[in-house]
Scaffold this motif. Sequence first.
Motif, PDB file in Angstrom:
ATOM      1  N   ASP A   1       4.398   1.479  12.020  1.00 27.34           N
ATOM      2  CA  ASP A   1       4.865   0.110  11.909  1.00 27.34           C
ATOM      3  C   ASP A   1       4.235  -0.540  10.694  1.00 27.34           C
ATOM      4  OD1 ASP A   1       6.044  -2.297  12.408  1.00 27.34           O
ATOM      5  OD2 ASP A   1       4.461  -2.962  13.773  1.00 27.34           O
ATOM      6  N   PRO A   2       4.983  -0.587   9.601  1.00 25.26           N
ATOM      7  CA  PRO A   2       4.443  -1.232   8.405  1.00 25.26           C
ATOM      8  C   PRO A   2       4.326  -2.715   8.667  1.00 25.26           C
ATOM      9  CG  PRO A   2       6.487  -0.010   7.943  1.00 25.26           C
ATOM     10  CD  PRO A   2       6.357  -0.131   9.420  1.00 25.26           C
ATOM     11  N   ASP A   3       3.155  -3.290   8.435  1.00 26.52           N
ATOM     12  CA  ASP A   3       3.024  -4.728   8.640  1.00 26.52           C
ATOM     13  C   ASP A   3       2.270  -5.340   7.480  1.00 26.52           C
ATOM     14  OD1 ASP A   3      -0.025  -5.061   9.662  1.00 26.52           O
ATOM     15  OD2 ASP A   3       0.868  -3.186  10.374  1.00 26.52           O
ATOM     16  N   GLY A   4       2.731  -6.505   7.101  1.00 19.11           N
ATOM     17  CA  GLY A   4       2.146  -7.162   5.958  1.00 19.11           C
ATOM     18  C   GLY A   4       2.464  -6.341   4.730  1.00 19.11           C
ATOM     19  N   LYS A   5       1.767  -6.621   3.663  1.00 15.75           N
ATOM     20  CA  LYS A   5       2.097  -5.941   2.426  1.00 15.75           C
ATOM     21  C   LYS A   5       1.544  -4.532   2.400  1.00 15.75           C
ATOM     22  CE  LYS A   5       3.253  -8.478  -1.687  1.00 15.75           C
ATOM     23  NZ  LYS A   5       4.470  -8.804  -0.940  1.00 15.75           N
ATOM     24  N   ARG A   6       0.303  -4.408   2.728  1.00 18.47           N
ATOM     25  CA  ARG A   6      -0.352  -3.117   2.544  1.00 18.47           C
ATOM     26  C   ARG A   6      -0.759  -2.467   3.851  1.00 18.47           C
ATOM     27  NH1 ARG A   6      -2.718  -2.699  -3.040  1.00 18.47           N
ATOM     28  NH2 ARG A   6      -1.197  -3.917  -4.206  1.00 18.47           N
ATOM     29  N   GLY A   7      -0.403  -3.077   4.967  1.00 19.00           N
ATOM     30  CA  GLY A   7      -0.845  -2.527   6.242  1.00 19.00           C
ATOM     31  C   GLY A   7       0.180  -1.579   6.842  1.00 19.00           C
ATOM     32  N   VAL A   8      -0.300  -0.558   7.518  1.00 18.44           N
ATOM     33  CA  VAL A   8       0.574   0.329   8.280  1.00 18.44           C
ATOM     34  C   VAL A   8      -0.138   0.669   9.573  1.00 18.44           C
ATOM     35  CG1 VAL A   8       1.702   2.569   8.384  1.00 18.44           C
ATOM     36  CG2 VAL A   8       1.546   1.371   6.210  1.00 18.44           C
ATOM     37  N   THR A   9       0.536   0.476  10.703  1.00 18.58           N
ATOM     38  CA  THR A   9      -0.041   0.891  11.967  1.00 18.58           C
ATOM     39  C   THR A   9       0.616   2.191  12.398  1.00 18.58           C
ATOM     40  OG1 THR A   9      -0.390  -1.406  12.615  1.00 18.58           O
ATOM     41  CG2 THR A   9      -0.448   0.254  14.358  1.00 18.58           C
ATOM     42  N   VAL A  10      -0.205   3.185  12.668  1.00 24.18           N
ATOM     43  CA  VAL A  10       0.317   4.465  13.146  1.00 24.18           C
ATOM     44  C   VAL A  10       0.447   4.370  14.660  1.00 24.18           C
ATOM     45  CG1 VAL A  10      -0.095   6.935  13.332  1.00 24.18           C
ATOM     46  CG2 VAL A  10      -0.773   5.706  11.261  1.00 24.18           C
ATOM     47  N   LEU A  11       1.672   4.481  15.147  1.00 25.50           N
ATOM     48  CA  LEU A  11       1.909   4.354  16.580  1.00 25.50           C
ATOM     49  C   LEU A  11       1.811   5.697  17.281  1.00 25.50           C
ATOM     50  CD1 LEU A  11       4.949   1.922  16.335  1.00 25.50           C
ATOM     51  CD2 LEU A  11       2.549   1.358  16.755  1.00 25.50           C
ATOM     52  N   ASN A  12       2.118   6.764  16.560  1.00 20.80           N
ATOM     53  CA  ASN A  12       2.136   8.077  17.187  1.00 20.80           C
ATOM     54  C   ASN A  12       1.661   9.120  16.185  1.00 20.80           C
ATOM     55  OD1 ASN A  12       2.755  10.534  18.335  1.00 20.80           O
ATOM     56  ND2 ASN A  12       4.654   9.789  19.282  1.00 20.80           N
ATOM     57  N   TYR A  13       0.381   9.373  16.255  1.00 25.39           N
ATOM     58  CA  TYR A  13      -0.245  10.246  15.269  1.00 25.39           C
ATOM     59  C   TYR A  13       0.360  11.645  15.295  1.00 25.39           C
ATOM     60  CZ  TYR A  13      -4.031  12.667  12.778  1.00 25.39           C
ATOM     61  OH  TYR A  13      -4.761  13.414  11.900  1.00 25.39           O
ATOM     62  N   ALA A  14       0.545  12.162  16.508  1.00 23.50           N
ATOM     63  CA  ALA A  14       1.060  13.531  16.626  1.00 23.50           C
ATOM     64  C   ALA A  14       2.453  13.636  16.020  1.00 23.50           C
ATOM     65  CB  ALA A  14       1.087  13.963  18.090  1.00 23.50           C
ATOM     66  N   ALA A  15       3.287  12.634  16.289  1.00 24.11           N
ATOM     67  CA  ALA A  15       4.646  12.653  15.754  1.00 24.11           C
ATOM     68  C   ALA A  15       4.606  12.571  14.231  1.00 24.11           C
ATOM     69  CB  ALA A  15       5.443  11.491  16.331  1.00 24.11           C
ATOM     70  N   LEU A  16       3.724  11.712  13.721  1.00 24.05           N
ATOM     71  CA  LEU A  16       3.608  11.578  12.270  1.00 24.05           C
ATOM     72  C   LEU A  16       3.208  12.911  11.655  1.00 24.05           C
ATOM     73  CD1 LEU A  16       3.717   9.675   9.840  1.00 24.05           C
ATOM     74  CD2 LEU A  16       1.292   9.185  10.201  1.00 24.05           C
ATOM     75  N   LEU A  17       2.253  13.553  12.301  1.00 21.94           N
ATOM     76  CA  LEU A  17       1.784  14.848  11.815  1.00 21.94           C
ATOM     77  C   LEU A  17       2.933  15.850  11.763  1.00 21.94           C
ATOM     78  CD1 LEU A  17      -0.844  16.097  10.870  1.00 21.94           C
ATOM     79  CD2 LEU A  17      -1.309  16.796  13.223  1.00 21.94           C
ATOM     80  N   SER A  18       3.767  15.816  12.782  1.00 21.08           N
ATOM     81  CA  SER A  18       4.840  16.809  12.836  1.00 21.08           C
ATOM     82  C   SER A  18       5.923  16.517  11.802  1.00 21.08           C
ATOM     83  CB  SER A  18       5.454  16.848  14.230  1.00 21.08           C
ATOM     84  OG  SER A  18       6.336  15.764  14.396  1.00 21.08           O
ATOM     85  N   GLU A  19       5.896  15.306  11.247  1.00 15.09           N
ATOM     86  CA  GLU A  19       6.883  14.966  10.220  1.00 15.09           C
ATOM     87  C   GLU A  19       6.454  15.419   8.832  1.00 15.09           C
ATOM     88  OE1 GLU A  19       9.795  13.865  10.595  1.00 15.09           O
ATOM     89  OE2 GLU A  19       9.798  13.040  12.630  1.00 15.09           O
ATOM     90  N   THR A  20       5.227  15.905   8.714  1.00 16.44           N
ATOM     91  CA  THR A  20       4.735  16.295   7.398  1.00 16.44           C
ATOM     92  C   THR A  20       5.299  17.619   6.923  1.00 16.44           C
ATOM     93  OG1 THR A  20       2.813  17.462   8.284  1.00 16.44           O
ATOM     94  CG2 THR A  20       2.543  15.132   7.799  1.00 16.44           C
ATOM     95  N   GLY A  21       5.818  18.416   7.876  1.00 14.56           N
ATOM     96  CA  GLY A  21       6.327  19.727   7.499  1.00 14.56           C
ATOM     97  C   GLY A  21       5.261  20.803   7.505  1.00 14.56           C
ATOM     98  N   ASP A  22       3.999  20.395   7.589  1.00 16.77           N
ATOM     99  CA  ASP A  22       2.916  21.373   7.674  1.00 16.77           C
ATOM    100  C   ASP A  22       2.792  21.843   9.111  1.00 16.77           C
ATOM    101  OD1 ASP A  22       2.174  20.966   4.969  1.00 16.77           O
ATOM    102  OD2 ASP A  22       1.155  19.113   5.562  1.00 16.77           O
ATOM    103  N   ASP A  23       2.083  22.947   9.284  1.00 12.94           N
ATOM    104  CA  ASP A  23       1.807  23.301  10.667  1.00 12.94           C
ATOM    105  C   ASP A  23       0.592  22.541  11.147  1.00 12.94           C
ATOM    106  OD1 ASP A  23       0.224  24.644   8.995  1.00 12.94           O
ATOM    107  OD2 ASP A  23       0.694  26.645   9.741  1.00 12.94           O
ATOM    108  N   ALA A  24       0.339  22.650  12.428  1.00 13.15           N
ATOM    109  CA  ALA A  24      -0.556  21.752  13.153  1.00 13.15           C
ATOM    110  C   ALA A  24      -1.697  21.158  12.317  1.00 13.15           C
ATOM    111  CB  ALA A  24      -1.121  22.447  14.383  1.00 13.15           C
ATOM    112  N   ASP A  25      -2.518  21.996  11.731  1.00  9.32           N
ATOM    113  CA  ASP A  25      -3.674  21.426  11.051  1.00  9.32           C
ATOM    114  C   ASP A  25      -3.382  21.099   9.588  1.00  9.32           C
ATOM    115  OD1 ASP A  25      -3.391  23.882  10.086  1.00  9.32           O
ATOM    116  OD2 ASP A  25      -5.405  24.601  10.517  1.00  9.32           O
ATOM    117  N   GLY A  26      -2.116  21.206   9.249  1.00  3.05           N
ATOM    118  CA  GLY A  26      -1.691  20.677   7.976  1.00  3.05           C
ATOM    119  C   GLY A  26      -2.166  21.460   6.770  1.00  3.05           C
TER     120      GLY A  26
END
Lengths: 197, 197
Positions: B168-193
Motif C-alpha cells: 500500500d503506497p502511502d504518501g510520497k515516499r512511504g510504502v506499507t508491505v501488507l503481505n511479505y510472502a506474496a511480495l517475495l513470490s512476485e520477485t521471480g526469485d526462489d524462496a530466499d531470493g
Amino acid sequence: MDGDPVDFVGTVLSGMVSLTKIMPDGRTQMVAMLRQGNFLGHPYRAQTSYNAVASTPVVMCGFRREPFEKLLRKIPGLGQGLLEQSSKELDAAREWMLLLGRKTAREKVASFLIIFAREKVAQHPSLMQKRMHLDMPYTRAEMGDYLGLSLETVSRQLSALKNDGIVDPDGKRGVTVLNYAALLSETGDDADGGWLA
Amino acid sequence: MDGDPVDFVGTVLSGMVSLTKIMPDGRTQMVAMLRQGNFLGHPYRAQTSYNAVASTPVVMCGFRREPFEKLLRKIPGLGQGLLEQSSKELDAAREWMLLLGRKTAREKVASFLIIFAREKVAQHPSLMQKRMHLDMPYTRAEMGDYLGLSLETVSRQLSALKNDGIVDPDGKRGVTVLNYAALLSETGDDADGGWLA
DNA sequence: CGGTATGTTGACGAAGGTCAAGTAGGGTGG
DNA sequence: CCACCCTACTTGACCTTCGTCAACATACCG
C-alpha cells in the motif's frame, strides 16, 4: 559446472569462462565473461550463486579455498592484485548494467561486437581502418543471454547491421567488421565508449 | 557531484549514495546503492565514469587517494576488508544484471521493495508476519533509473501491487508491505531470493 | 493561495518476445 | 562420396509489454 557452496577458486589460464545466473523458470542471464588472467571465485566467501560455463576449452589454475586464503595472508601483493581485478570487474558489471537497463537491441548488439573488435584493435591498431574478422565464441542464444535479448532479436539486429553495411556475419560464429567507426557509433556510448582499459 | 578523474575515496558513514551512469543522450541507469559502511571509489584506479548522487543527507569519511593507498600498504587487514566488500558489491551488481536483463516490470518493482523489506525483517524478524512500513529514499523516477523502467511503469506496477493487496503506497515516499510472502513470490526469485546476506 | 515537484492514469504506438516455418552447415554412418 | 540428421541460424506473422505523450491530481513551499 554448477553449484552453490563453492570450495574452489582459481584463475583462467586460457579459454573463456562465462558466469550465468538462472531464474527458477529458466530465464538466464550471463553476468561475466572471464578471460585469460581473470579470477574465478570469491576469496573469503564460501557461497556464490552462479553457474560457470566454459564457452571454449579452458585451462584453469585452481586452488581450494582455505589454503588459498592462507596464501593471501602471506603475500600482501596478491590481495592487492585481486582487489584491483575485482574493482575492474565491478566497473565492467556496472557498464553492463547500463547496457541491460537502458540500451536498445541494436545498441546492445553493437556494444557486444565492439568488445571483441576493441580488443583486436588494441593489439593491431592498424586494423581499425580495415575490415576485421572476429571469431565469436558464442551462439546467438548465448549472445541473447548476455544481452538480455531473445536469440531471434540478436539475429535480426545482426541482419540489420549487415544491411547497413556495418558488419558481415559469415559462417556460424564469424563476424567481419566492415566499418569500425560506424559500429562504434551504434553503441550509444560516446566516442571512447566509457570503457576504461 | 560529477566527474572523471576522481582523486578521492571514502566510506559512507550515514545516508545513502547512488552511483549512476548516463548516456550521451541522457538515458540514466543507477548502478549502485551505497549505504552505511560502503566504500566509494577505487583504490589503485584513478578513473571512473560514474556520477555519485546523494539520495539523502550524507556524511562521509573521505581520503585523498594517494595517502589512502599508502595506508593500504601499511595495514593489511584494510585491503582484505575492501576485497570482501568489493566481492559483495560484485555479487550485488550481478544479481542486478539478472533483474535488468530478464525480469518483468512487476518482478523488478517487487524485487526493489524486497530489498528494503528484507533489511527491516533482518532487524526485526517478527515484522515478517505483520504490516511493515517502509520509507523509500527514492522518487518514482529514481526507482525507474534503478530498475531500467520509465517512471510511469513503476507507478503502474505499484498500483497493480496495491490492487492485489500486496503493498500500500502511502504518501510520497512511504510504502506499507501488507503481505511479505506474496511480495517475495512476485520477485521471480526462489524462496530466499538468491540473495546472500 | 498560486506555483512547482511529484505522482497517477489513460490512450496509443513501437520495440521486442513468442511461435512457427524454413534454411544452411557440419558431422556421421552407410 | 553422398544421404541424413542435428544444431544453429534466419525470417515472417502476430501479440504482449512497456515507453511515450498528455491530462489531471496531489502535496509541499513560499
